[in-house]
Design a protein around this motif. Structure first.
Motif, PDB file in Angstrom:
ATOM      1  N   UNK A 194       1.856  63.311 -33.548  1.00  0.00           N
ATOM      2  CA  UNK A 194       1.720  62.435 -32.395  1.00  0.00           C
ATOM      3  C   UNK A 194       2.174  61.020 -32.708  1.00  0.00           C
ATOM      4  N   UNK A 195       2.450  60.230 -31.655  1.00  0.00           N
ATOM      5  CA  UNK A 195       2.865  58.848 -31.851  1.00  0.00           C
ATOM      6  C   UNK A 195       4.242  58.739 -32.473  1.00  0.00           C
ATOM      7  N   UNK A 196       4.561  57.539 -32.975  1.00  0.00           N
ATOM      8  CA  UNK A 196       5.853  57.277 -33.594  1.00  0.00           C
ATOM      9  C   UNK A 196       5.727  57.365 -35.111  1.00  0.00           C
ATOM     10  N   UNK A 197       6.812  57.742 -35.767  1.00  0.00           N
ATOM     11  CA  UNK A 197       6.799  57.677 -37.228  1.00  0.00           C
ATOM     12  C   UNK A 197       7.063  56.234 -37.645  1.00  0.00           C
ATOM     13  N   UNK A 198       6.641  55.885 -38.842  1.00  0.00           N
ATOM     14  CA  UNK A 198       6.876  54.526 -39.318  1.00  0.00           C
ATOM     15  C   UNK A 198       8.378  54.273 -39.443  1.00  0.00           C
ATOM     16  N   UNK A 199       8.799  53.023 -39.561  1.00  0.00           N
ATOM     17  CA  UNK A 199      10.243  52.729 -39.594  1.00  0.00           C
ATOM     18  C   UNK A 199      10.926  53.072 -40.913  1.00  0.00           C
ATOM     19  N   UNK A 200      10.196  53.636 -41.893  1.00  0.00           N
ATOM     20  CA  UNK A 200      10.741  53.692 -43.250  1.00  0.00           C
ATOM     21  C   UNK A 200      11.270  55.063 -43.665  1.00  0.00           C
ATOM     22  N   UNK A 201      10.679  56.171 -43.123  1.00  0.00           N
ATOM     23  CA  UNK A 201      11.320  57.472 -43.328  1.00  0.00           C
ATOM     24  C   UNK A 201      10.830  58.317 -44.473  1.00  0.00           C
ATOM     25  N   UNK A 202       9.653  58.046 -45.019  1.00  0.00           N
ATOM     26  CA  UNK A 202       9.115  58.894 -46.085  1.00  0.00           C
ATOM     27  C   UNK A 202       8.277  60.016 -45.466  1.00  0.00           C
ATOM     28  N   UNK A 203       8.218  61.172 -46.128  1.00  0.00           N
ATOM     29  CA  UNK A 203       7.395  62.272 -45.647  1.00  0.00           C
ATOM     30  C   UNK A 203       5.924  62.058 -45.992  1.00  0.00           C
ATOM     31  N   UNK A 204       5.089  62.927 -45.456  1.00  0.00           N
ATOM     32  CA  UNK A 204       3.635  62.789 -45.569  1.00  0.00           C
ATOM     33  C   UNK A 204       3.185  62.733 -47.028  1.00  0.00           C
ATOM     34  N   UNK A 205       2.315  61.772 -47.337  1.00  0.00           N
ATOM     35  CA  UNK A 205       1.814  61.592 -48.697  1.00  0.00           C
ATOM     36  C   UNK A 205       0.576  62.450 -48.924  1.00  0.00           C
ATOM     37  N   UNK A 206       0.774  63.694 -49.285  1.00  0.00           N
ATOM     38  CA  UNK A 206      -0.361  64.543 -49.635  1.00  0.00           C
ATOM     39  C   UNK A 206      -0.832  64.170 -51.035  1.00  0.00           C
ATOM     40  N   UNK A 207      -2.114  63.816 -51.158  1.00  0.00           N
ATOM     41  CA  UNK A 207      -2.704  63.411 -52.438  1.00  0.00           C
ATOM     42  C   UNK A 207      -1.915  62.256 -53.057  1.00  0.00           C
ATOM     43  N   UNK A 208      -1.679  61.223 -52.270  1.00  0.00           N
ATOM     44  CA  UNK A 208      -0.906  60.087 -52.752  1.00  0.00           C
ATOM     45  C   UNK A 208      -1.646  59.283 -53.801  1.00  0.00           C
ATOM     46  N   UNK A 209      -0.948  58.935 -54.889  1.00  0.00           N
ATOM     47  CA  UNK A 209      -1.518  58.143 -55.977  1.00  0.00           C
ATOM     48  C   UNK A 209      -0.657  56.910 -56.205  1.00  0.00           C
TER      49      UNK A 209
END
Length: 393
Positions: free
Chosen positions: A330-345
């Motif tokens: 839903x909504x807009x994606x951010x302007x930067x273009x990275x995929x979803x950060x699963x378990x981001x560190x």
């Protein structure tokens, strides 16, 4: 390891003081030990775990040393250490989601264990924190620490900069008296004991805990939340004479984030995860019930002392940045273009995030540069979901 132990011609074995050595005054590398004795010891350890009353006493500071096993491969010169042997019991160290088990100089390791200890009475069903030197010596429970058990302390908060120093709230409800559960202590570890100094007192309205990953990489800042995580208290902890709450009354974790980005909610119950970046000026926050990741100013211009939202197209944000939001949900994606950060560190400099890139082929951990807003590596493959910046390298 078994093959190496059987090849006596290729192995030089060493005693491990204090309790496993026949002469505890000798250094570990000084005494060659015959192979038969080492194999006998290994067999004993595999059959039973030693009873607490034979392992621990106050004279040796409750050291469990007879569990340890060490040999040196003379072809490579490498030492191999087994630090614990507790058949049927858990020994767990945290090396993911920004929880670092190693002290700043790599000398000590903190982990949790199911084992019992005569050093203090453990709450039924709880696991205790243990310390061990990474050369295999001085395995022992956290006796004098402000917290002794895992349920009260979800991670061991070592200082990233100062060796032998960690921070924790008082949690010894069945142990040391007179400790308030809203008092934050600085603890110093030696081979024999832990000494603690009261650093900061937080409001008494709710129990407090350090956020996993809630200490800045320079060791100067922390973020503290009550149990349940719906409030943030930013604080300075170093240097000690400047220790203070940066916002005296704290502020709600809920920020007025802009809902246009991905599935960022208009209101969320608590953060699913958050942690400090670099020098502690920014934190990463993932609102509960969403897939959105936001970089948020810790001290901002909002009336409560937290961050306020502003945005100037095409991609200039102020104190709140939607670093990773997608239109999949839903909504807009951010302007930067990275995929979803699963378990981001986050790395300790606040520049890169290591995450499980589930949209990549093959899926696996990837690295994103948050300053340049581009991939360093889209995926390493391998399918891994849990990972860490172990050496901060």
């Amino acid at each position: 390891m078994f093959r190496c132990l059987c090849l006596a011609a290729f192995i030089s074995l060493t005693h491990l003081p204090p309790a496993c050595a026949s002469d505890a005054t000798q250094q570990a590398a000084d005494i060659p030990e015959n192979l038969s004795e080492m194999i006998n010891r290994k067999d004993r350890l595999s059959i039973k775990s030693f009873p607490v009353d034979q392992l621990e006493n106050s004279k040796d500071h409750y050291t469990w040393q007879p569990e340890s096993l060490c040999y040196t491969d003379v072809l490579t010169g490498h030492e191999v250490w087994r630090m614990t042997s507790t058949p049927g019991l858990f020994n767990i160290y945290h090396n993911m989601m920004s929880a670092m088990p190693w002290s700043a100089d790599g000398k000590r390791l903190a982990f949790i264990s199911d084992r019992k200890t005569t050093a203090y009475h453990k709450e039924e069903g709880q696991r205790s924190w243990f310390l061990v030197n990474t050369d295999g010596r001085h395995l022992r429970p956290v006796i004098e620490g402000p917290a002794r058990e895992y349920s009260h302390t979800p991670s061991f908060t070592w200082s990233p900069q100062m060796p032998d120093v960690y921070y924790e709230f008082a949690r010894n409800r069945l142990g040391i008296k007179g400790l308030k559960q809203t008092d934050l202590y600085k603890s110093i570890v030696t081979d024999k004991e832990i000494t603690k100094t009261l650093l900061l007192s937080f409001p008494d309205t709710q129990f407090s805990e350090l956020v996993i990953g809630g200490i800045s990489a320079d060791g100067r800042k922390v973020i503290v939340t009550p149990w349940g995580g719906r409030w943030i208290y930013p604080a300075t902890i170093y240097p000690e004479h400047l220790a203070r709450l940066d916002v005296q009354n704290g502020y709600a974790t809920y920020r007025n984030l802009d809902t246009r980005w991905g599935d960022t909610p208009a209101k969320y119950d608590h953060p699913h995860g958050m942690g400090l970046l670099a020098d502690g000026a920014w934190l990463m926050l993932m609102p509960s019930g969403s897939h959105a990741h936001w970089r948020i100013k810790v001290l901002g211009s909002a009336p409560d002392g937290g961050s306020g939202y502003s945005y100037t197209p095409p991609a200039t944000f102020g104190e709140q940045w939607p670093e990773n939001t997608l239109n999949h949900w839903g909504g807009e994606r951010d302007p930067f273009g990275c995929n979803y950060w699963s378990h981001g560190l986050l790395d300790p400099w606040g520049r890169h995030v290591l995450f499980s890139n589930t949209d990549a082929k093959p899926l696996g951990p990837g690295i994103w540069d948050m300053q340049r807003h581009r991939y360093v590596v889209s995926t390493f493959g391998g399918g891994a979901q849990h990972h860490s910046w172990s050496g901060y390298t």
